[in-house]
Design a protein around this motif. Structure first.
Motif, short mmCIF file in Angstrom:
data_model
loop_
_atom_site.label_atom_id
_atom_site.label_comp_id
_atom_site.label_asym_id
_atom_site.label_seq_id
_atom_site.Cartn_x
_atom_site.Cartn_y
_atom_site.Cartn_z
N GLY A 33 -51.30 -52.67 -19.55
CA GLY A 33 -51.18 -51.26 -19.87
C GLY A 33 -49.81 -50.88 -20.36
O GLY A 33 -48.90 -51.71 -20.42
N ASP A 62 -46.08 -48.99 -25.52
CA ASP A 62 -47.13 -49.99 -25.60
C ASP A 62 -47.17 -50.50 -27.03
O ASP A 62 -47.00 -49.71 -27.97
CB ASP A 62 -48.49 -49.40 -25.21
CG ASP A 62 -49.55 -50.46 -25.08
OD1 ASP A 62 -49.66 -51.05 -23.98
OD2 ASP A 62 -50.26 -50.74 -26.08
N ARG A 67 -51.46 -43.32 -26.43
CA ARG A 67 -52.51 -42.32 -26.65
C ARG A 67 -52.16 -41.02 -25.93
O ARG A 67 -52.18 -39.95 -26.51
CB ARG A 67 -53.86 -42.82 -26.17
CG ARG A 67 -54.97 -41.77 -26.36
CD ARG A 67 -56.33 -42.23 -25.93
NE ARG A 67 -56.71 -43.38 -26.73
CZ ARG A 67 -57.52 -44.35 -26.29
NH1 ARG A 67 -58.02 -44.29 -25.08
NH2 ARG A 67 -57.83 -45.35 -27.06
N LYS A 70 -51.25 -38.40 -18.71
CA LYS A 70 -51.80 -37.34 -17.85
C LYS A 70 -50.88 -37.20 -16.64
O LYS A 70 -50.38 -38.19 -16.11
CB LYS A 70 -53.20 -37.71 -17.37
CG LYS A 70 -54.21 -37.94 -18.48
CD LYS A 70 -54.86 -36.68 -18.86
CE LYS A 70 -56.02 -36.94 -19.82
NZ LYS A 70 -56.86 -35.78 -19.93
N SER A 92 -52.70 -33.31 -20.30
CA SER A 92 -51.80 -34.34 -20.82
C SER A 92 -50.42 -33.76 -21.11
O SER A 92 -50.29 -32.58 -21.45
CB SER A 92 -52.35 -34.92 -22.13
OG SER A 92 -53.54 -35.61 -21.90
N LEU A 132 -50.99 -41.08 -15.41
CA LEU A 132 -51.87 -42.09 -16.00
C LEU A 132 -51.53 -42.18 -17.48
O LEU A 132 -51.73 -41.22 -18.23
CB LEU A 132 -53.34 -41.71 -15.83
CG LEU A 132 -54.34 -42.65 -16.48
CD1 LEU A 132 -54.32 -44.03 -15.82
CD2 LEU A 132 -55.75 -42.06 -16.43
N SER A 134 -52.13 -43.93 -21.12
CA SER A 134 -53.17 -44.62 -21.88
C SER A 134 -52.62 -45.05 -23.23
O SER A 134 -51.95 -44.27 -23.91
CB SER A 134 -54.37 -43.70 -22.10
OG SER A 134 -54.94 -43.34 -20.85
N GLU A 136 -53.26 -46.82 -27.17
CA GLU A 136 -54.24 -46.75 -28.25
C GLU A 136 -55.29 -47.86 -28.15
O GLU A 136 -56.43 -47.67 -28.54
CB GLU A 136 -53.54 -46.81 -29.61
CG GLU A 136 -52.73 -45.58 -29.93
CD GLU A 136 -53.55 -44.32 -30.12
OE1 GLU A 136 -54.78 -44.39 -30.33
OE2 GLU A 136 -52.95 -43.23 -30.05
N GLY A 138 -56.62 -48.96 -25.46
CA GLY A 138 -57.44 -48.78 -24.27
C GLY A 138 -56.77 -49.20 -22.97
O GLY A 138 -57.29 -48.94 -21.89
N ARG A 140 -54.43 -49.06 -19.73
CA ARG A 140 -54.01 -47.91 -18.92
C ARG A 140 -53.09 -48.38 -17.80
O ARG A 140 -53.25 -49.49 -17.29
CB ARG A 140 -55.22 -47.21 -18.29
CG ARG A 140 -56.18 -46.65 -19.29
CD ARG A 140 -57.32 -45.87 -18.69
NE ARG A 140 -57.75 -46.30 -17.37
CZ ARG A 140 -58.44 -45.55 -16.51
NH1 ARG A 140 -58.80 -44.33 -16.85
NH2 ARG A 140 -58.79 -46.00 -15.34
N THR A 141 -52.18 -47.51 -17.41
CA THR A 141 -51.31 -47.74 -16.27
C THR A 141 -51.33 -46.49 -15.41
O THR A 141 -51.04 -45.39 -15.90
CB THR A 141 -49.87 -48.05 -16.71
OG1 THR A 141 -49.88 -49.21 -17.53
CG2 THR A 141 -48.96 -48.30 -15.52
#
Length: 153
Positions: A33, A62, A67, A70, A92, A132, A134, A136, A138, A140-141
């Motif tokens: 992520g 990343d 993306r 949140k 977000s 959270l 995200s 591009e 997909g 996630r951390t």
């Protein structure tokens, strides 16, 4: 009450977003992520005739691009703590490129107004900021305790 506070308080079951202080980011990351660094939280208490604010900022990077990020402030006394699935229901941060074109990093900032009434209703004591991130592609951390602050009574 703002849409942000309604959304967040519905999740937490209380009016939130009051506190004091700023602490270093202590996010948890996975190799799949985005990486989150330089996170901080700041609070400006409402005055007699003006609103205050809660602000969280972090650098998110990343290889595929960022993306979104949140953000949810929650009292440490809340049980259970929010999880990554809960984060789908919060707003977000605004993310802007953090470096030169082609750099996959973003500086993300989340800021929400805090009224005197919201501050008065908020639980006193330790609070955390969950995030959270995200990517591009997909990835996630999730960091349930990305930053912390204290609400003083």
């Amino acid at each position: 009450m703002s849409k942000r506070v309604v959304t967040v308080s519905a999740l937490a079951g209380i009016a939130l977003l009051a506190g004091a202080g700023a602490y270093a980011f202590a996010g948890e990351t996975r190799s799949a992520g985005p990486e989150m660094t330089k996170g901080s939280v700041g609070y400006v208490a409402p005055g007699k005739d003006e609103d205050g604010s809660l602000t969280f900022t972090a650098r998110v990077a990343d290889d595929s691009g960022v993306r979104n990020l949140k953000v949810l402030a929650w009292p440490a006394s809340m049980a259970p703590a929010p999880d990554a699935e809960d984060m789908a229901h919060v707003e977000s941060a605004t993310c802007e490129p953090a470096g030169p074109s082609g750099d996959a990093a973003a500086l993300c900032t989340y800021k929400v107004k805090v009224t005197a009434a919201e501050a008065a209703e908020s639980p006193k004591g330790a609070w955390h900021v969950a995030v959270l991130a995200s990517a591009e592609d997909g990835g996630r951390t999730f960091a349930p305790k990305a930053a912390g602050f204290t609400v003083k009574g």
